[in-house]
Motif scaffolding. Structure first.
Motif, PDB file in Angstrom:
ATOM      1  N   THR A  43       0.806  -1.217   0.000  1.00  0.00           N
ATOM      2  CA  THR A  43       0.000   0.000   0.000  1.00  0.00           C
ATOM      3  C   THR A  43       0.839   1.267   0.000  1.00  0.00           C
ATOM      4  O   THR A  43       0.361   2.334  -0.371  1.00  0.00           O
ATOM      5  CB  THR A  43      -0.961   0.027   1.207  1.00  0.00           C
ATOM      6  N   ALA A  44       2.077   1.184   0.458  1.00  0.00           N
ATOM      7  CA  ALA A  44       2.971   2.351   0.453  1.00  0.00           C
ATOM      8  C   ALA A  44       4.372   1.877   0.096  1.00  0.00           C
ATOM      9  O   ALA A  44       4.775   0.769   0.482  1.00  0.00           O
ATOM     10  CB  ALA A  44       2.970   3.043   1.819  1.00  0.00           C
ATOM     11  N   PRO A  45       5.158   2.692  -0.600  1.00  0.00           N
ATOM     12  CA  PRO A  45       6.474   2.251  -1.081  1.00  0.00           C
ATOM     13  C   PRO A  45       7.573   2.340  -0.018  1.00  0.00           C
ATOM     14  O   PRO A  45       8.591   2.999  -0.199  1.00  0.00           O
ATOM     15  CB  PRO A  45       6.740   3.206  -2.249  1.00  0.00           C
ATOM     16  N   VAL A  46       7.350   1.675   1.098  1.00  0.00           N
ATOM     17  CA  VAL A  46       8.347   1.644   2.172  1.00  0.00           C
ATOM     18  C   VAL A  46       8.540   0.208   2.632  1.00  0.00           C
ATOM     19  O   VAL A  46       7.657  -0.646   2.489  1.00  0.00           O
ATOM     20  CB  VAL A  46       7.941   2.524   3.377  1.00  0.00           C
ATOM     21  N   VAL A  47       9.711  -0.052   3.195  1.00  0.00           N
ATOM     22  CA  VAL A  47      10.013  -1.390   3.689  1.00  0.00           C
ATOM     23  C   VAL A  47      10.848  -1.274   4.960  1.00  0.00           C
ATOM     24  O   VAL A  47      11.729  -0.413   5.065  1.00  0.00           O
ATOM     25  CB  VAL A  47      10.753  -2.231   2.621  1.00  0.00           C
ATOM     26  N   THR A  48      10.532  -2.116   5.922  1.00  0.00           N
ATOM     27  CA  THR A  48      11.309  -2.205   7.155  1.00  0.00           C
ATOM     28  C   THR A  48      12.105  -3.498   7.141  1.00  0.00           C
ATOM     29  O   THR A  48      11.553  -4.573   6.889  1.00  0.00           O
ATOM     30  CB  THR A  48      10.404  -2.176   8.393  1.00  0.00           C
ATOM     31  N   THR A  49      13.387  -3.384   7.383  1.00  0.00           N
ATOM     32  CA  THR A  49      14.260  -4.543   7.539  1.00  0.00           C
ATOM     33  C   THR A  49      14.766  -4.550   8.970  1.00  0.00           C
ATOM     34  O   THR A  49      15.342  -3.564   9.430  1.00  0.00           O
ATOM     35  CB  THR A  49      15.460  -4.461   6.576  1.00  0.00           C
ATOM     36  N   SER A  50      14.532  -5.629   9.688  1.00  0.00           N
ATOM     37  CA  SER A  50      14.923  -5.649  11.097  1.00  0.00           C
ATOM     38  C   SER A  50      15.493  -7.005  11.482  1.00  0.00           C
ATOM     39  O   SER A  50      15.139  -8.036  10.906  1.00  0.00           O
ATOM     40  CB  SER A  50      13.720  -5.322  11.992  1.00  0.00           C
ATOM     41  N   VAL A  51      16.381  -6.956  12.467  1.00  0.00           N
ATOM     42  CA  VAL A  51      16.940  -8.179  13.041  1.00  0.00           C
ATOM     43  C   VAL A  51      16.859  -8.066  14.555  1.00  0.00           C
ATOM     44  O   VAL A  51      17.298  -7.075  15.143  1.00  0.00           O
ATOM     45  CB  VAL A  51      18.399  -8.409  12.609  1.00  0.00           C
ATOM     46  N   MET A  52      16.275  -9.068  15.167  1.00  0.00           N
ATOM     47  CA  MET A  52      16.250  -9.161  16.622  1.00  0.00           C
ATOM     48  C   MET A  52      17.137 -10.327  17.051  1.00  0.00           C
ATOM     49  O   MET A  52      17.002 -11.444  16.549  1.00  0.00           O
ATOM     50  CB  MET A  52      14.824  -9.369  17.155  1.00  0.00           C
ATOM     51  N   TYR A  53      18.065 -10.022  17.955  1.00  0.00           N
ATOM     52  CA  TYR A  53      18.938 -11.044  18.528  1.00  0.00           C
ATOM     53  C   TYR A  53      18.438 -11.391  19.928  1.00  0.00           C
ATOM     54  O   TYR A  53      18.052 -10.494  20.694  1.00  0.00           O
ATOM     55  CB  TYR A  53      20.377 -10.539  18.619  1.00  0.00           C
ATOM     56  N   HIS A  54      18.474 -12.672  20.236  1.00  0.00           N
ATOM     57  CA  HIS A  54      18.035 -13.109  21.560  1.00  0.00           C
ATOM     58  C   HIS A  54      19.186 -12.934  22.547  1.00  0.00           C
ATOM     59  O   HIS A  54      19.777 -13.888  23.046  1.00  0.00           O
ATOM     60  CB  HIS A  54      17.579 -14.569  21.519  1.00  0.00           C
ATOM     61  N   VAL A  55      19.486 -11.673  22.827  1.00  0.00           N
ATOM     62  CA  VAL A  55      20.539 -11.343  23.782  1.00  0.00           C
ATOM     63  C   VAL A  55      20.199  -9.996  24.398  1.00  0.00           C
ATOM     64  O   VAL A  55      19.843  -9.045  23.694  1.00  0.00           O
ATOM     65  CB  VAL A  55      21.936 -11.323  23.127  1.00  0.00           C
ATOM     66  N   GLY A  56      20.271  -9.919  25.704  1.00  0.00           N
ATOM     67  CA  GLY A  56      19.979  -8.678  26.408  1.00  0.00           C
ATOM     68  C   GLY A  56      20.835  -8.547  27.642  1.00  0.00           C
ATOM     69  O   GLY A  56      21.800  -9.303  27.839  1.00  0.00           O
ATOM     70  N   GLY A  57      20.468  -7.610  28.486  1.00  0.00           N
ATOM     71  CA  GLY A  57      21.284  -7.317  29.659  1.00  0.00           C
ATOM     72  C   GLY A  57      21.506  -8.495  30.584  1.00  0.00           C
ATOM     73  O   GLY A  57      22.540  -8.575  31.258  1.00  0.00           O
ATOM     74  N   LYS A  58      20.555  -9.428  30.626  1.00  0.00           N
ATOM     75  CA  LYS A  58      20.704 -10.566  31.539  1.00  0.00           C
ATOM     76  C   LYS A  58      21.768 -11.558  31.054  1.00  0.00           C
ATOM     77  O   LYS A  58      22.223 -12.404  31.845  1.00  0.00           O
ATOM     78  CB  LYS A  58      19.363 -11.292  31.689  1.00  0.00           C
ATOM     79  N   ASP A  59      22.154 -11.459  29.788  1.00  0.00           N
ATOM     80  CA  ASP A  59      23.113 -12.400  29.209  1.00  0.00           C
ATOM     81  C   ASP A  59      24.527 -11.888  29.448  1.00  0.00           C
ATOM     82  O   ASP A  59      25.105 -11.182  28.629  1.00  0.00           O
ATOM     83  CB  ASP A  59      22.849 -12.590  27.714  1.00  0.00           C
TER      84      ASP A  59
END
Length: 440
Positions: A43-59
């Motif tokens: 519907t609109a000429p935009v695209v989101t590319t994302s990467v989520m890593y399973h790593v945070g402050g507790k790691d």
């Protein structure tokens, strides 16, 4: 009759709206373990590319806190094929925006481009995963950036220490006891070998999910993903075995001082279940019932009617293993923190012992319906939800059916969950005070 027809029409309109918001997606795995989710919306000429890593402050290991947040910054430093300091310039000069954020449980990177730059977004994230340049100069630079952020957001910001105070007093063994941003002494002690090893362990395809959402052609996108991400080697499986906390069974009290405030805060803090548990959804509803908006119970009572508080709030702070629940208030005038605690507990006790009204229950349902619709109203939001639901909830389809969980919660269940988790013998009473001035 007219009123009944109006209600029926409103309900039908709500159902049509929810149905119209259904998100279609396709997901699959590459041979190296990278999970891929595609959502096509032309519907609109935009695209989101994302990467989520399973790593945070507790790691992290003891003495090396804050690494995930450090990497949030460090992985913008440059790569084998991207010159140091050029990442943001490349994105902006091609009409894009980008950002990243870290929690205790995950790290999320994303770009939003005109759809004709999809290939660039995929290349950037594959470069981040495969070819990051991690050297002493970059580590030193970004440690200083993180330390300055810590000073601004936590050390020198009014009430900036409240979240770390919660972690410190609700957890004794689990890494949630330490702030996501880490401690300065740990950042100073970090060696280049420590940082390289952290990257090798966590920033690998089999510990990540790639989401591409927006104006795409699916088959072409799959081929580009295969070309850019397929050659990245699989890493070792990440093993997690964090210590279990002993339940809180007697009231605890904690006092913290903040040199940046003049008005104290009073809080009741609870350790609650991780966000995947059904009870966590119910606690979301309780916090909304207590403090979302001027007609909510705590606000109307303590701010409007009794003029005891400048501000009052109830928050379910979601985390993967254990969540944190905070009810807090800032006093008006000479109102004591003891009075605030007593008034907040009185209102929480009502939720434990009495069913909320049918009218309040319907207001809650309406709020969560609206929240659900709004969360899927942009391609950027959809990409985030798809990544989060897969990575942290193990159920990508929650993007379409999570609202059904809230719809199924009953008034009786709200009372039972409050009775289960929000009892006086399970809370920590927090006095958050202006720092005492030294006596002359």
């Amino acid at each position: 009759m007219k009123k009944t027809l109006l209600m029926a029409s409103s309900l039908l309109l709500s159902c049509v709206t929810i149905q119209a918001q259904e998100v279609n997606y396709e997901e699959y795995d590459l041979d190296n373990g990278l999970h891929v989710i595609l959502h096509q919306d032309n519907t609109a000429p935009v695209v989101t590319t994302s990467v989520m890593y399973h790593v945070g402050g507790k790691d992290r290991t003891e003495g090396r806190t804050g690494f995930a947040h450090l990497f949030e910054h460090l992985l913008f430093e440059g790569t084998k094929n991207i010159e140091k300091g050029k990442w943001f310039e490349i994105v902006s000069s091609n009409g894009g925006t980008n950002n990243a954020n870290t929690s205790q449980d995950r790290t999320y990177y994303y770009e939003v481009f005109p759809s004709n730059n999809l290939k660039l977004g995929l290349w950037l994230e594959s470069e981040r995963m495969l070819h990051p340049v991690i050297n002493q100069d970059g580590v030193d630079t970004q440690i200083e950036v993180v330390k300055e952020e810590k000073r601004l957001r936590y050390d020198n910001s009014p009430y900036g220490q409240l979240l770390p105070v919660l972690g410190k007093n609700l957890f004794e063994k689990h890494p949630y006891k330490d702030p996501n941003i880490g401690y300065m002494k740990d950042l100073d002690a970090a060696t280049l070998d420590d940082v390289v090893a952290y990257n090798k362990k966590y920033y690998v395809p089999n510990n990540a999910v790639l989401v591409v959402a927006g104006d795409i052609k699916v088959e072409e996108t799959k081929q580009m993903i295969k070309d850019y991400f397929g050659p990245i080697p699989k890493g070792a499986e990440v093993a997690r075995n964090y210590p279990q906390e002993t339940p809180i069974t007697t009231e605890r009290k904690a006092t913290a001082y903040d040199p940046n405030i003049q008005i104290p805060a009073a809080g009741l803090a609870y350790r609650t279940p991780g966000f995947k548990e059904r009870d966590a959804y119910v606690l979301d509803m309780i916090s909304t019932y207590l403090s979302d908006g001027p007609t909510s119970k705590l606000y109307k009572k303590m701010v409007d009617d009794q003029k005891q508080a400048l501000q009052v709030g109830a928050f379910n702070i979601p985390q993967e293993d254990y969540s944190m629940y905070l009810v807090f208030a800032l006093p008006v005038g000479e109102t004591s923190t003891d009075t605030l605690i007593a008034e907040m507990e009185e209102e929480i006790a009502k939720v434990r012992t009495d069913l909320i009204s049918e009218r309040d229950y319907q207001k809650l349902q309406n709020k969560f319906e609206n929240q659900f619709v709004n969360s899927n109203s942009s391609v950027e939001g959809i990409a985030n939800s798809l990544a989060r639901n897969y990575m942290l909830y193990d159920d990508t389809s929650l993007i379409n059916k999570e609202i059904d969980i809230y719809r199924s919660v009953t008034r009786e269940e709200i009372m039972e969950v409050a009775k289960k988790y929000l009892k006086p013998n399970q809370h920590v009473v927090i006095d958050y005070l202006p720092e005492e001035k030294p006596s002359n």
